[in-house]
Design a protein around this motif. Structure first.
Motif, PDB file in Angstrom:
ATOM      1  N   ILE A   1       0.881  -1.168   0.000  1.00 14.17           N
ATOM      2  CA  ILE A   1       0.000   0.000   0.000  1.00 14.17           C
ATOM      3  C   ILE A   1       0.914   1.212   0.000  1.00 14.17           C
ATOM      4  CG2 ILE A   1      -1.837   1.214   1.209  1.00 14.17           C
ATOM      5  CD1 ILE A   1      -2.426  -1.521   2.617  1.00 14.17           C
ATOM      6  N   GLU A   2       0.939   1.921  -1.142  1.00 12.71           N
ATOM      7  CA  GLU A   2       1.870   3.044  -1.259  1.00 12.71           C
ATOM      8  C   GLU A   2       1.265   4.183  -2.050  1.00 12.71           C
ATOM      9  OE1 GLU A   2       5.389   1.551  -3.188  1.00 12.71           O
ATOM     10  OE2 GLU A   2       4.276   0.855  -4.902  1.00 12.71           O
ATOM     11  N   ASN A   3       1.889   5.317  -1.923  1.00 13.73           N
ATOM     12  CA  ASN A   3       1.478   6.510  -2.638  1.00 13.73           C
ATOM     13  C   ASN A   3       1.824   6.330  -4.121  1.00 13.73           C
ATOM     14  OD1 ASN A   3       1.068   9.044  -3.711  1.00 13.73           O
ATOM     15  ND2 ASN A   3       2.160  10.121  -2.089  1.00 13.73           N
ATOM     16  N   PRO A   4       0.828   6.281  -4.994  1.00 11.76           N
ATOM     17  CA  PRO A   4       1.129   6.072  -6.411  1.00 11.76           C
ATOM     18  C   PRO A   4       1.898   7.233  -7.033  1.00 11.76           C
ATOM     19  CG  PRO A   4      -1.199   6.559  -6.113  1.00 11.76           C
ATOM     20  CD  PRO A   4      -0.597   6.435  -4.740  1.00 11.76           C
ATOM     21  N   LEU A   5       1.846   8.397  -6.416  1.00 13.53           N
ATOM     22  CA  LEU A   5       2.568   9.555  -6.936  1.00 13.53           C
ATOM     23  C   LEU A   5       3.936   9.719  -6.293  1.00 13.53           C
ATOM     24  CD1 LEU A   5      -0.413  12.076  -6.946  1.00 13.53           C
ATOM     25  CD2 LEU A   5       0.416  10.645  -8.833  1.00 13.53           C
ATOM     26  N   GLY A   6       4.222   8.925  -5.284  1.00 12.50           N
ATOM     27  CA  GLY A   6       5.502   9.030  -4.581  1.00 12.50           C
ATOM     28  C   GLY A   6       6.638   8.422  -5.374  1.00 12.50           C
TER      29      GLY A   6
ATOM     30  N   LEU B   1       1.066  -7.304  -5.128  1.00 14.12           N
ATOM     31  CA  LEU B   1      -0.218  -6.654  -5.391  1.00 14.12           C
ATOM     32  C   LEU B   1      -0.078  -5.246  -4.845  1.00 14.12           C
ATOM     33  CD1 LEU B   1      -2.487  -9.494  -3.990  1.00 14.12           C
ATOM     34  CD2 LEU B   1      -2.130  -8.951  -6.391  1.00 14.12           C
ATOM     35  N   THR B   2      -0.590  -4.247  -5.555  1.00 14.75           N
ATOM     36  CA  THR B   2      -0.469  -2.875  -5.074  1.00 14.75           C
ATOM     37  C   THR B   2      -1.837  -2.265  -4.830  1.00 14.75           C
ATOM     38  OG1 THR B   2      -0.383  -1.974  -7.313  1.00 14.75           O
ATOM     39  CG2 THR B   2       1.726  -2.452  -6.249  1.00 14.75           C
ATOM     40  N   ALA B   3      -1.857  -1.317  -3.895  1.00 11.83           N
ATOM     41  CA  ALA B   3      -3.070  -0.567  -3.583  1.00 11.83           C
ATOM     42  C   ALA B   3      -2.650   0.841  -3.204  1.00 11.83           C
ATOM     43  CB  ALA B   3      -3.835  -1.229  -2.446  1.00 11.83           C
ATOM     44  N   SER B   4      -3.522   1.808  -3.463  1.00 10.58           N
ATOM     45  CA  SER B   4      -3.194   3.203  -3.180  1.00 10.58           C
ATOM     46  C   SER B   4      -3.701   3.663  -1.813  1.00 10.58           C
ATOM     47  CB  SER B   4      -3.752   4.111  -4.276  1.00 10.58           C
ATOM     48  OG  SER B   4      -5.153   3.939  -4.363  1.00 10.58           O
ATOM     49  N   GLY B   5      -4.327   2.794  -1.054  1.00 12.28           N
ATOM     50  CA  GLY B   5      -4.805   3.116   0.284  1.00 12.28           C
ATOM     51  C   GLY B   5      -5.408   1.880   0.912  1.00 12.28           C
TER      52      GLY B   5
ATOM     53  N   ASP C   1       1.206 -13.157   1.873  1.00 11.05           N
ATOM     54  CA  ASP C   1       2.177 -13.513   2.906  1.00 11.05           C
ATOM     55  C   ASP C   1       2.509 -12.351   3.832  1.00 11.05           C
ATOM     56  OD1 ASP C   1       2.762 -16.286   2.239  1.00 11.05           O
ATOM     57  OD2 ASP C   1       3.579 -15.479   0.378  1.00 11.05           O
ATOM     58  N   ALA C   2       2.473 -11.131   3.319  1.00 15.19           N
ATOM     59  CA  ALA C   2       2.811  -9.950   4.126  1.00 15.19           C
ATOM     60  C   ALA C   2       2.204  -8.709   3.480  1.00 15.19           C
ATOM     61  CB  ALA C   2       4.322  -9.791   4.240  1.00 15.19           C
ATOM     62  N   VAL C   3       2.082  -7.657   4.292  1.00  8.06           N
ATOM     63  CA  VAL C   3       1.585  -6.369   3.810  1.00  8.06           C
ATOM     64  C   VAL C   3       2.635  -5.323   4.154  1.00  8.06           C
ATOM     65  CG1 VAL C   3      -0.228  -4.621   4.026  1.00  8.06           C
ATOM     66  CG2 VAL C   3      -0.819  -7.041   4.192  1.00  8.06           C
ATOM     67  N   VAL C   4       2.965  -4.472   3.181  1.00  3.51           N
ATOM     68  CA  VAL C   4       3.889  -3.354   3.392  1.00  3.51           C
ATOM     69  C   VAL C   4       3.087  -2.079   3.168  1.00  3.51           C
ATOM     70  CG1 VAL C   4       5.968  -2.173   2.570  1.00  3.51           C
ATOM     71  CG2 VAL C   4       5.904  -4.677   2.652  1.00  3.51           C
ATOM     72  N   ILE C   5       3.098  -1.190   4.169  1.00  6.79           N
ATOM     73  CA  ILE C   5       2.321   0.047   4.084  1.00  6.79           C
ATOM     74  C   ILE C   5       3.252   1.242   4.179  1.00  6.79           C
ATOM     75  CG2 ILE C   5       0.561   1.475   5.184  1.00  6.79           C
ATOM     76  CD1 ILE C   5      -0.606  -1.127   6.355  1.00  6.79           C
ATOM     77  N   ASP C   6       3.209   2.105   3.164  1.00  4.27           N
ATOM     78  CA  ASP C   6       3.908   3.389   3.223  1.00  4.27           C
ATOM     79  C   ASP C   6       2.985   4.333   3.978  1.00  4.27           C
ATOM     80  OD1 ASP C   6       4.960   5.936   2.808  1.00  4.27           O
ATOM     81  OD2 ASP C   6       5.509   5.543   0.730  1.00  4.27           O
TER      82      ASP C   6
ATOM     83  N   THR D   1      17.805 -14.488  -2.263  1.00  3.61           N
ATOM     84  CA  THR D   1      18.022 -13.118  -2.700  1.00  3.61           C
ATOM     85  C   THR D   1      19.381 -12.664  -2.203  1.00  3.61           C
ATOM     86  OG1 THR D   1      15.682 -12.691  -2.607  1.00  3.61           O
ATOM     87  CG2 THR D   1      17.121 -10.771  -2.673  1.00  3.61           C
ATOM     88  N   SER D   2      20.282 -12.464  -3.117  1.00  6.71           N
ATOM     89  CA  SER D   2      21.624 -12.051  -2.719  1.00  6.71           C
ATOM     90  C   SER D   2      21.909 -10.599  -3.056  1.00  6.71           C
ATOM     91  CB  SER D   2      22.662 -12.955  -3.393  1.00  6.71           C
ATOM     92  OG  SER D   2      22.513 -12.864  -4.794  1.00  6.71           O
ATOM     93  N   HIS D   3      21.083 -10.023  -3.945  1.00 15.92           N
ATOM     94  CA  HIS D   3      21.354  -8.623  -4.315  1.00 15.92           C
ATOM     95  C   HIS D   3      20.565  -7.685  -3.418  1.00 15.92           C
ATOM     96  CE1 HIS D   3      17.678  -9.662  -6.456  1.00 15.92           C
ATOM     97  NE2 HIS D   3      17.418  -8.375  -6.540  1.00 15.92           N
ATOM     98  N   ALA D   4      21.122  -6.546  -3.176  1.00 15.68           N
ATOM     99  CA  ALA D   4      20.482  -5.556  -2.310  1.00 15.68           C
ATOM    100  C   ALA D   4      19.406  -4.804  -3.104  1.00 15.68           C
ATOM    101  CB  ALA D   4      21.513  -4.574  -1.785  1.00 15.68           C
ATOM    102  N   ILE D   5      18.383  -4.370  -2.394  1.00 16.77           N
ATOM    103  CA  ILE D   5      17.365  -3.531  -3.010  1.00 16.77           C
ATOM    104  C   ILE D   5      17.297  -2.241  -2.219  1.00 16.77           C
ATOM    105  CG2 ILE D   5      16.043  -5.488  -3.853  1.00 16.77           C
ATOM    106  CD1 ILE D   5      14.128  -5.092  -1.553  1.00 16.77           C
ATOM    107  N   SER D   6      16.741  -1.221  -2.811  1.00 12.82           N
ATOM    108  CA  SER D   6      16.696   0.057  -2.088  1.00 12.82           C
ATOM    109  C   SER D   6      15.398   0.787  -2.363  1.00 12.82           C
ATOM    110  CB  SER D   6      17.856   0.947  -2.484  1.00 12.82           C
ATOM    111  OG  SER D   6      17.733   1.332  -3.834  1.00 12.82           O
ATOM    112  N   ILE D   7      15.017   1.592  -1.391  1.00 16.92           N
ATOM    113  CA  ILE D   7      13.903   2.530  -1.548  1.00 16.92           C
ATOM    114  C   ILE D   7      14.503   3.877  -1.202  1.00 16.92           C
ATOM    115  CG2 ILE D   7      11.649   3.233  -0.726  1.00 16.92           C
ATOM    116  CD1 ILE D   7      11.178   0.405   0.168  1.00 16.92           C
ATOM    117  N   SER D   8      14.448   4.794  -2.127  1.00 17.36           N
ATOM    118  CA  SER D   8      15.017   6.118  -1.825  1.00 17.36           C
ATOM    119  C   SER D   8      14.020   7.208  -2.075  1.00 17.36           C
ATOM    120  CB  SER D   8      16.250   6.335  -2.668  1.00 17.36           C
ATOM    121  OG  SER D   8      15.955   6.126  -4.033  1.00 17.36           O
TER     122      SER D   8
END
Length: 143
Positions: free
Chosen positions: A10-15, A31-35, A48-53, A136-143
């Protein structure tokens, strides 16, 4: 064929922080949702899990999180929040894990794994975390 690890984001689609893209790149089925309201309409029981911005336009409240938990009661939740918002979010939202954004490249997947293992799904089937986290051996990032 193994089922992929499924995450509802669940994340800001404009972010510009796209946890969904990073998780897809790591091999998760996303799966994505805007709210939270949108998420409730999309959320399957098998996620399996939920990630909320925490900076989504439709901020997820504790009531909304309870509704998400009711839909999939064994699923863990990770809340992403800016440093200035994290203490407010931590007090208002009860989740398995919290992560300050922007986060270090290597933080999202380990946080997601801890969240999953703390959840009832992870307790019942910890081997599911191996679908993503052990390979998963490679790093991921959110900036």
């Amino acid at each position: 064929m193994k089922k992929q690890f499924c995450v509802l984001v669940i994340e800001n689609p404009l972010g510009d922080r796209k946890a969904s893209t990073q998780l897809e790149n790591a091999g998760c089925y996303v799966l994505t949702a805007s709210g939270c309201e949108n998420a409730l309409n999309k959320m399957p029981e098998y996620v399996d899990a939920v990630v909320i911005d925490a900076e989504t336009p439709e901020l997820c409240t504790q009531t909304a999180l309870q509704q998400l938990k009711a839909r999939a009661p064994r699923t863990g939740i990770v809340v992403l929040a800016g440093e200035n918002m994290l203490s407010l979010v931590r007090g208002a939202l009860r989740a398995e894990e919290y992560l300050t954004i922007p986060c270090m490249d290597q933080d999202l997947l380990p946080t997601l794994e801890r969240c999953f293992l703390k959840s009832q799904k992870g307790f019942i089937a910890p081997e599911r975390s191996a679908l993503i986290f052990s390979r998963t051996s490679h790093a991921i990032s959110i900036s």
